[in-house]
Design a protein around this motif. Structure first.
Motif, short mmCIF file in Angstrom:
data_model
loop_
_atom_site.label_atom_id
_atom_site.label_comp_id
_atom_site.label_asym_id
_atom_site.label_seq_id
_atom_site.Cartn_x
_atom_site.Cartn_y
_atom_site.Cartn_z
N TYR A 129 17.35 -80.52 18.08
CA TYR A 129 16.76 -81.99 18.19
C TYR A 129 15.26 -81.66 19.08
CZ TYR A 129 21.18 -84.27 17.62
OH TYR A 129 22.26 -84.92 16.91
N GLN A 160 13.31 -83.60 21.98
CA GLN A 160 13.14 -84.56 23.03
C GLN A 160 11.75 -84.76 23.57
OE1 GLN A 160 16.22 -84.30 26.07
NE2 GLN A 160 16.11 -86.46 26.74
N PRO A 204 16.68 -87.78 22.29
CA PRO A 204 16.48 -86.65 21.36
C PRO A 204 16.52 -87.26 20.17
CG PRO A 204 18.35 -86.32 22.80
CD PRO A 204 17.91 -87.82 23.32
N GLN A 264 19.58 -80.23 10.56
CA GLN A 264 21.23 -79.82 10.60
C GLN A 264 21.55 -78.89 9.84
OE1 GLN A 264 23.57 -83.48 10.42
NE2 GLN A 264 25.45 -82.32 9.85
N ASP A 316 20.39 -81.51 6.59
CA ASP A 316 18.99 -82.53 6.76
C ASP A 316 18.15 -81.86 7.34
OD1 ASP A 316 19.61 -86.00 7.90
OD2 ASP A 316 17.74 -84.78 7.20
N SER A 356 15.19 -83.84 6.96
CA SER A 356 14.31 -84.83 6.70
C SER A 356 13.21 -85.31 7.76
CB SER A 356 14.80 -86.26 6.27
OG SER A 356 15.76 -86.49 7.51
N GLN A 357 13.48 -84.86 8.90
CA GLN A 357 12.38 -85.31 10.17
C GLN A 357 11.71 -84.00 10.44
OE1 GLN A 357 11.96 -88.65 11.17
NE2 GLN A 357 13.14 -88.69 9.39
N LEU A 362 16.30 -79.21 21.98
CA LEU A 362 17.87 -78.91 22.32
C LEU A 362 18.58 -78.56 21.07
CD1 LEU A 362 18.32 -82.53 24.07
CD2 LEU A 362 18.44 -80.23 25.22
N GLY A 401 30.39 -85.06 10.62
CA GLY A 401 30.94 -86.13 10.09
C GLY A 401 31.90 -86.90 11.07
N SER A 402 32.10 -87.96 10.76
CA SER A 402 33.01 -88.91 11.72
C SER A 402 32.73 -88.77 13.17
CB SER A 402 34.65 -88.34 11.31
OG SER A 402 34.88 -88.44 10.16
N GLY A 403 31.38 -88.75 13.55
CA GLY A 403 30.95 -88.76 14.89
C GLY A 403 31.61 -87.65 15.72
N ASN A 404 31.93 -86.54 14.79
CA ASN A 404 32.16 -85.32 15.55
C ASN A 404 31.50 -84.89 16.88
OD1 ASN A 404 34.66 -83.46 15.65
ND2 ASN A 404 33.16 -81.91 15.50
N GLU A 405 32.22 -84.84 18.23
CA GLU A 405 31.56 -84.43 19.21
C GLU A 405 30.54 -83.23 19.07
OE1 GLU A 405 33.67 -83.94 22.84
OE2 GLU A 405 31.85 -83.42 23.87
N GLN A 406 29.23 -83.70 19.56
CA GLN A 406 28.06 -82.63 19.51
C GLN A 406 28.20 -81.96 20.88
OE1 GLN A 406 24.48 -83.69 17.84
NE2 GLN A 406 25.48 -84.58 16.18
N PHE A 443 25.72 -79.85 23.73
CA PHE A 443 24.45 -79.55 23.92
C PHE A 443 24.10 -78.28 24.72
CE2 PHE A 443 21.94 -82.89 21.52
CZ PHE A 443 23.08 -83.66 21.38
#
Lengths: 115, 113
Positions: free
Chosen positions: A35, A37, A43, A48, A56, A58-59, A91, A99-104, A106
């Motif tokens: 990321y 920031q 961020p 990814q 990904d 794309s950014q 970061l 997927g499924s909002g799995n905790e990241q 940092f």
């Protein structure tokens, strides 16, 4: 359990120079994120990885930024050549899976200043 | 477009006072919502998350948040703030259509003694 490691913590360079950041994710985490920031902002995802493949990017400004995750473990983000607007905290985060909002989780970040 | 808005850039509260940090999101599907805290020179630490079920979720360090679908909000609360809570707080939404975590711009919390 060790957390996400990043180095260096701080870097000051002049514009048009190159710089590289390193990240070692939590052991066993398949997904790795970079990321950017910028001061005063949240961020923003640059890239990814899932294992050693890009999911990904794309950014990611591909004309100057590159990233790799050889062997699916640690990762390097490079900027060449740097611009003034690249000054930010970079970061790294990792998660067990995507997927499924799995905790990241940092890392502490690398603060880059481009003069 | 999907987005997260934290209307308050900076908040100052007295130690021992209650706290509420606002977060609004724009997303058509059921959101996965998060609150992270970032202390100076540190990475982001997860405070709490909402995926489904009970709309009032409890987190670490005495924080809680309430999901209100009708208001598209996920406000963070703490009944009594400690000086060590001074930090920057980020609300985030995970978008299932893109697999991305989108962050708000953050709210800086200052705690007065």
């Amino acid at each position: 359990e060790a957390g996400v490691a990043q180095s260096p913590r701080y870097k000051i360079i002049e514009k048009r120079q190159s710089v590289a950041f390193w990240c070692n994710p939590i052991s066993g985490h398949a997904t790795l994120y970079w990321y950017q920031q910028i001061l005063g902002q949240g961020p923003k995802l640059l890239i990814q990885f899932q294992n050693n493949g890009v999911v990904d990017d794309s950014q990611l400004p591909k004309d100057r930024f590159s990233a790799e995750r050889l062997k699916g473990v640690d990762s390097t983000l490079k900027i060449q050549p740097a611009k003034l607007e690249d000054s930010a905290v970079y970061l790294c985060a990792s998660s067990l899976i995507s997927g499924s909002g799995n905790e990241q989780f940092f890392g502490p970040g690398t603060r880059l200043t481009v003069l | 477009a999907q987005s997260v808005t934290q209307p308050d850039i900076h908040i100052t509260v007295s130690e021992g006072a209650s706290l509420e940090l606002r977060c609004n999101y724009s997303y058509g599907a059921t959101p996965y919502l998060f609150w992270y805290v970032q202390s100076p020179g540190q990475g982001l630490q997860l405070l709490l998350k909402y995926f489904s079920g009970d709309t009032l979720v409890q987190g670490i360090k005495g924080f809680e948040a309430e999901f209100k679908r009708s208001q598209s909000s996920f406000n963070l609360r703490k009944p009594s703030v400690h000086w060590s809570d001074a930090a920057e707080y980020f609300c985030a939404v995970w978008l299932s259509n893109t697999g991305k975590l989108i962050f708000g711009q953050g709210t800086t919390l200052q705690v007065k003694p």
